[in-house]
Design a protein around this motif. Structure first.
Motif, mmCIF file in Angstrom:
data_model
loop_
_atom_site.group_PDB
_atom_site.id
_atom_site.type_symbol
_atom_site.label_atom_id
_atom_site.label_comp_id
_atom_site.label_asym_id
_atom_site.label_seq_id
_atom_site.Cartn_x
_atom_site.Cartn_y
_atom_site.Cartn_z
ATOM 1 N N GLY A 87 0.808 -1.210 0.000
ATOM 2 C CA GLY A 87 0.000 0.000 0.000
ATOM 3 C C GLY A 87 0.841 1.259 0.000
ATOM 4 N N LEU A 88 2.083 1.166 -0.491
ATOM 5 C CA LEU A 88 2.989 2.311 -0.447
ATOM 6 C C LEU A 88 3.446 2.673 -1.855
ATOM 7 N N LEU A 89 2.512 2.725 -2.819
ATOM 8 C CA LEU A 89 2.862 3.019 -4.198
ATOM 9 C C LEU A 89 3.669 4.311 -4.260
ATOM 10 N N ARG A 90 4.864 4.223 -4.819
ATOM 11 C CA ARG A 90 5.753 5.384 -4.852
ATOM 12 C C ARG A 90 6.665 5.277 -6.061
ATOM 13 N N GLY A 91 7.538 6.263 -6.223
ATOM 14 C CA GLY A 91 8.491 6.240 -7.324
ATOM 15 C C GLY A 91 8.134 7.261 -8.379
ATOM 16 N N THR A 92 8.479 6.961 -9.624
ATOM 17 C CA THR A 92 8.267 7.863 -10.748
ATOM 18 C C THR A 92 7.489 7.146 -11.839
ATOM 19 N N LEU A 93 6.526 7.835 -12.417
ATOM 20 C CA LEU A 93 5.747 7.312 -13.526
ATOM 21 C C LEU A 93 5.981 8.220 -14.727
ATOM 22 N N SER A 94 6.632 7.685 -15.765
ATOM 23 C CA SER A 94 6.947 8.468 -16.961
ATOM 24 C C SER A 94 5.993 8.073 -18.079
ATOM 25 N N VAL A 95 5.242 9.061 -18.569
ATOM 26 C CA VAL A 95 4.171 8.816 -19.536
ATOM 27 C C VAL A 95 4.433 9.618 -20.805
ATOM 28 N N GLY A 96 4.258 8.995 -21.947
ATOM 29 C CA GLY A 96 4.348 9.680 -23.228
ATOM 30 C C GLY A 96 3.001 9.656 -23.923
ATOM 31 N N SER A 97 2.741 10.666 -24.730
ATOM 32 C CA SER A 97 1.455 10.708 -25.418
ATOM 33 C C SER A 97 1.545 11.543 -26.683
ATOM 34 N N LEU A 98 0.759 11.136 -27.681
ATOM 35 C CA LEU A 98 0.554 11.995 -28.835
ATOM 36 C C LEU A 98 -0.339 13.161 -28.395
ATOM 37 N N GLN A 99 -0.410 14.192 -29.217
ATOM 38 C CA GLN A 99 -1.225 15.346 -28.878
ATOM 39 C C GLN A 99 -2.701 15.061 -29.143
ATOM 40 N N CYS A 100 -3.557 15.758 -28.410
ATOM 41 C CA CYS A 100 -5.010 15.654 -28.577
ATOM 42 C C CYS A 100 -5.482 14.202 -28.534
ATOM 43 N N LEU A 101 -5.124 13.527 -27.466
ATOM 44 C CA LEU A 101 -5.560 12.147 -27.263
ATOM 45 C C LEU A 101 -7.058 12.148 -26.976
ATOM 46 N N HIS A 102 -7.866 11.698 -27.943
ATOM 47 C CA HIS A 102 -9.309 11.851 -27.818
ATOM 48 C C HIS A 102 -9.969 10.697 -27.080
ATOM 49 N N VAL A 103 -9.292 9.546 -27.005
ATOM 50 C CA VAL A 103 -9.960 8.354 -26.478
ATOM 51 C C VAL A 103 -10.139 8.397 -24.968
ATOM 52 N N VAL A 104 -9.351 9.194 -24.292
ATOM 53 C CA VAL A 104 -9.476 9.346 -22.849
ATOM 54 C C VAL A 104 -8.931 10.717 -22.474
ATOM 55 N N HIS A 105 -9.530 11.341 -21.474
ATOM 56 C CA HIS A 105 -9.057 12.654 -21.041
ATOM 57 C C HIS A 105 -7.885 12.430 -20.092
ATOM 58 N N LEU A 106 -6.687 12.372 -20.679
ATOM 59 C CA LEU A 106 -5.511 11.974 -19.917
ATOM 60 C C LEU A 106 -5.206 12.909 -18.747
ATOM 61 N N PRO A 107 -5.288 14.249 -18.900
ATOM 62 C CA PRO A 107 -5.017 15.105 -17.742
ATOM 63 C C PRO A 107 -5.916 14.789 -16.547
ATOM 64 N N ALA A 108 -7.185 14.503 -16.817
ATOM 65 C CA ALA A 108 -8.107 14.181 -15.725
ATOM 66 C C ALA A 108 -7.739 12.854 -15.066
ATOM 67 N N VAL A 109 -7.359 11.869 -15.885
ATOM 68 C CA VAL A 109 -6.978 10.572 -15.328
ATOM 69 C C VAL A 109 -5.697 10.692 -14.513
ATOM 70 N N LEU A 110 -4.725 11.464 -15.022
ATOM 71 C CA LEU A 110 -3.481 11.655 -14.278
ATOM 72 C C LEU A 110 -3.725 12.415 -12.973
ATOM 73 N N ALA A 111 -4.650 13.360 -13.009
ATOM 74 C CA ALA A 111 -4.984 14.098 -11.783
ATOM 75 C C ALA A 111 -5.593 13.156 -10.746
ATOM 76 N N ARG A 112 -6.459 12.257 -11.203
ATOM 77 C CA ARG A 112 -7.066 11.289 -10.292
ATOM 78 C C ARG A 112 -6.004 10.334 -9.753
ATOM 79 N N PHE A 113 -5.084 9.911 -10.622
ATOM 80 C CA PHE A 113 -3.997 9.050 -10.196
ATOM 81 C C PHE A 113 -3.167 9.744 -9.112
#
Length: 299
Positions: A87-113
């Motif tokens: 229960g101690l999820l930690r570290g670094t998460l490195s994410v790459g993405s193309l622009q205007c990713l329409h299939v999911v609202h990535l900023p919102a998902v990352l904010a929730r994460f």
């Protein structure tokens, strides 16, 4: 071979300088040099060409570099997995993405994460398809959201997020604008607006038109969706784009493709290595939950 030796090797390789690498690692330069020499002795080959001005990788060093990155990434994933169980999820998460990713609202998902796992530092970058895929292969990105390439490397795990047909985008004054569909053959001689090479759906469009025997002229190259649609809107060219782009402009006209062809599709995928760290795995679960409408996100 010890993990710390690989960490020392990677720091020198990335900094191209022993003093800067030692400072980055918070160790004495003499200790760093001794560690590298011991590694070279064990491997039986020099890893760096040293001069008074710079440090360069030898052929052996270049061969070791991606393997060192993968090894260290695997160790980091193992530590994250244990931390996740505790229960101690930690570290670094490195994410790459193309622009205007329409299939999911990535900023919102990352904010929730981030809300659920504040101990994980999120790093995000945008780039072209091939570069993002190579960053995942090299272990510098944990995952990347890209347009599927014609050939994907066997050492990657590829999961489809969406698949949609390509359509023609044209200006409202275009002769095509009053129609519902167009044949690919009618696009011969047209000027095109498209993404830069390796960006977005450019590769898929190139293959589609080449297969149809259409030699095209790309008059305008861009690296973002909104610029592409603006240039199309003002008549500087037509474009073949994913159908979802129709929701981004109420001025540009969008037409289906017809005729004796297999309608080309743009497929958005998420790419990871075969070993997926705890943080990356958690984010993937959240992305697919968001696609299914089961994840509560802001915005």
């Amino acid at each position: 071979m010890e993990l710390r030796q690989l960490e020392h090797f990677l720091a020198v390789a990335e900094e191209c300088h022993f003093t800067r690498a030692a400072h980055r690692l918070h160790i004495a330069q003499s200790g760093l040099s001794a560690s590298i020499r011991a590694l070279e002795v064990e491997l039986g080959a020099p890893l760096f060409l040293r001069t008074t001005r710079q440090v360069e990788l030898t052929q052996a060093g270049r061969a070791l570099l991606p393997e060192a990155r993968r090894a260290l990434s695997s160790i980091s994933s193992a530590r994250d997995a244990v931390a996740a169980v505790q229960g101690l999820l930690r570290g670094t998460l490195s994410v790459g993405s193309l622009q205007c990713l329409h299939v999911v609202h990535l900023p919102a998902v990352l904010a929730r994460f981030h809300e659920l796992h504040p101990g994980v530092e999120i790093r995000m970058r945008q780039s072209g398809n091939a570069e993002l895929v190579e960053e995942v292969r090299a272990g510098r990105l944990d995952l990347a959201f890209v347009t599927r390439q014609h050939r994907m490397a066997d050492d990657l795990r590829v999961s489809t997020l969406s698949s949609e047909p390509l359509v023609l985008a044209c200006a409202p004054e275009s002769p095509f604008a009053t129609r519902d569909s167009v044949e690919l053959a009618e696009l011969a001689g047209q000027s095109f607006v498209d993404f830069n090479a390796d960006w977005g759906t450019r590769d898929e469009v190139d293959r589609t038109l080449a297969a149809a025997g259409i030699e095209r002229h790309v008059a305008v190259e861009v690296n973002d969706v909104h610029s592409l649609l603006d240039f199309v809107r003002f008549g500087l060219g037509v474009a073949l784009v994913p159908q979802s782009f129709a929701g981004k402009s109420d001025v540009v006209r969008f037409l289906g493709l017809r005729g004796d062809i297999d309608v080309p599709f743009a497929e958005t995928v998420v790419v990871t290595g075969h070993t997926v760290g705890a943080a990356a795995g958690e984010l993937l679960d959240m992305v697919f939950e968001a696609r299914a409408g089961r994840l509560r996100v802001a915005g």
